[in-house]
Design an enzyme around this catalytic site. Structure first.
Site, short mmCIF file in Angstrom:
data_model
loop_
_atom_site.label_atom_id
_atom_site.label_comp_id
_atom_site.label_asym_id
_atom_site.label_seq_id
_atom_site.Cartn_x
_atom_site.Cartn_y
_atom_site.Cartn_z
CG HIS A 58 36.69 43.69 43.72
ND1 HIS A 58 37.01 42.90 44.81
CD2 HIS A 58 35.46 43.30 43.32
CE1 HIS A 58 36.02 42.04 45.03
NE2 HIS A 58 35.06 42.26 44.15
CG ASN A 90 38.98 40.52 46.60
OD1 ASN A 90 38.80 41.73 46.58
ND2 ASN A 90 38.70 39.75 45.57
CG ASP A 303 31.56 42.03 41.79
OD1 ASP A 303 32.66 42.29 42.31
OD2 ASP A 303 31.18 40.87 41.55
N GLY A 322 35.38 38.45 36.58
CA GLY A 322 35.15 39.85 36.97
C GLY A 322 35.15 40.79 35.80
O1 DOR Z 1 33.71 38.13 39.37
C1 DOR Z 1 34.18 38.36 40.49
N1 DOR Z 1 35.34 39.02 40.64
N2 DOR Z 1 33.53 37.91 41.57
C2 DOR Z 1 34.07 37.98 42.80
O2 DOR Z 1 33.44 37.54 43.71
C3 DOR Z 1 35.41 38.55 43.00
C4 DOR Z 1 35.76 39.47 41.94
C5 DOR Z 1 37.23 39.81 41.89
O3 DOR Z 1 37.82 40.10 42.93
O4 DOR Z 1 37.79 39.84 40.78
ZN ZN Z 2 31.67 38.22 45.03
#
Ligand code: DOR
Ligand code: ZN
EC number: 3.5.2.3
Length: 425
Positions: A58, A90, A303, A322
């Site tokens: 991300h 996202n 992630d 996250g």
């Molecule tokens: O822990 C997470 N953070 N899981 C996700 O699926 C999205 C991600 C985020 O965008 O912060």
């Molecule tokens: Zn995810």
């Protein structure tokens, strides 16, 4: 661009050898090479790995440049030994059009530290209601091949089926965030004895497993490729193992944090341990490690999920899920798997590049291959300091932990992006 001569590095932990990087490729490899005018990098004691590839990053740009930008995330990636990262969709606006994926792609090129490959959203606005412009994103300058609503599950089975059918035409892949939303309403952590004791609403394993079971059946029916994001439970590993045995075209990833940490961390109420899917049990961690070793789980993906302080340093219930991952992934995997360099290269470079269709990455370090590689000192142990990381955010769950393996240098097409542990831009 000067030639680079790496002296005495151990390719995948083998005997020391020299590597000559010229014009973006590994021009020569062997003992005692010489090259007039080349810049010499001392690789003595270092392990040379193919540049790592992250299928799940991300980067937060556009929209949350206070948490991370393509540039700061690229710096973190290079420092972690990565030469390519796939940027999740996202963002704000969501990467659901050719315009947004091209914007992210160009920002990656401008930063110039890793190849940033945008992932496109499956549905418009990640809303799970109608398909995004998958074809336009595939045909765009960003050449999108991986599509994901990550953060949300494509919960509607009819929509999931249509997405699989659509991407099959150009050998694309749907990367599913497997979470049956009706089973996780209000969920704060793994549903188990710890959640019961803390009085927090649980996120049951079956919410993940039921979607994976459905999706491997759908993928098998359609004959299309499914990738399962951040597998977190023993039951999920079992379902994927069964699907692979039946010939379903499914691949799967596990994160470093799900390989190391458990739901016991929630007892601290420190939201740095809040993540989606949540940290699970010791038995799940064991099954994930076994699945990664035997190939049921194809890859490690970070992630990497940077969050601004106000979104993380608050009450558990209000904190965003996250954690950071790019700069600590290889050390955590080394800790978990030990120094099995061929396995690490497969799970963190070759296989993710194959899944993402990144031809220039994930190649064995042989003469003629693109010069995407990283040099690691496996003997150094270092203490993780959140403020010392290159990411704009500080939400690492490993603060104060001592981890093995320091990234000394990273090269992208023969150009050093990290030298002496320092990023070059
Ligand atoms: O822990 C997470 N953070 N899981 C996700 O699926 C999205 C991600 C985020 O965008 O912060
Ligand atoms: Zn995810």
């Amino acid at each position: 661009m000067p030639d680079i001569l790496i002296r005495n590095a151990r390719v995948l932990g083998g005997e020391p050898t020299d590597l000559l990087l010229r014009d973006g490729v590994i021009a020569e490899i062997g003992a005692g090479l010489s090259a007039e005018g080349a810049e010499v990098v001392d690789g003595t004691g270092l392990v040379a790995l193919p540049g790592l590839v992250d299928l799940h990053t991300h980067l937060r740009e556009p929209g949350r440049e206070d948490a991370e930008t393509v540039h700061t995330g690229s710096r973190a990636a290079a420092l972690g030994g990565y030469t390519a990262v796939c940027a999740m969709a996202n963002t704000s606006p969501v990467a659901d059009t050719a315009g947004v994926v091209e914007q992210v792609y160009r920002l990656g090129q401008e930063a110039g530290l890793v190849d940033v490959q945008p992932i496109g959203a499956v549905t418009v606005g990640l809303a799970g209601e109608r398909l995004a412009e998958l074809g336009a994103m595939a045909d765009s300058a960003a050449r999108v091949r991986v599509f994901s609503d990550d953060g949300f599950c494509v919960a509607d089975p009819r929509l999931m089926r249509r997405a699989l059918e659509y991407v099959k035409a150009f050998d694309g892949v749907i990367a599913q965030h497997a979470e049956e939303p009706r089973l996780t309403q209000g969920a704060q952590m793994h549903e188990g004895d710890v959640s019961a004791r803390l009085g927090l609403t649980g996120w049951p394993a079956v919410a993940e497993e039921s979607i994976i079971a459905r999706d491997v059946l759908l993928a098998g029916h359609v004959g299309a490729r499914l990738h399962v994001c951040h597998v977190s439970t023993a039951g999920s590993v079992e379902i994927i193992r069964m699907a692979k045995a039946r010939g379903v075209r499914v691949t799967a990833e596990v994160t470093p944090h799900h390989l190391l940490l458990t739901h016991a961390k929630a007892e601290s109420y420190d939201p740095v341990y809040k993540v989606n899917p949540p940290l699970r049990t010791d038995a799940d961690v064991e099954a994930l490690r076994a699945g990664l070793r035997d190939g049921t789980i194809d890859i490690v993906a970070t992630d990497h999920a940077p969050h601004a302080a106000e979104d993380k340093e608050c009450e558990w219930a209000y904190a965003r899920p996250g954690m950071l991952g790019l700069e600590t992934a290889l050390p955590i995997v080394l800790d978990v798997l030990g120094e099995d360099w061929p396995l690490i290269a497969e799970r963190m470079s070759y296989a993710p590049a194959r899944i993402a269709g990144l031809d220039g990455h994930g190649n064995a370090l042989t003469a003629g291959a693109p010069a995407n590689l990283t040099l690691v000192d496996p003997t150094v142990r270092w203490s993780v300091d959140p403020t010392g990381l290159a990411s704009l955010s500080h939400n690492t769950p490993y603060a104060g932990m001592t981890v093995p393996g320091r990234i000394v240098a990273t090269f992208l097409r023969g150009v050093p992006t990290v030298l002496d542990g320092k990023v070059q831009k």
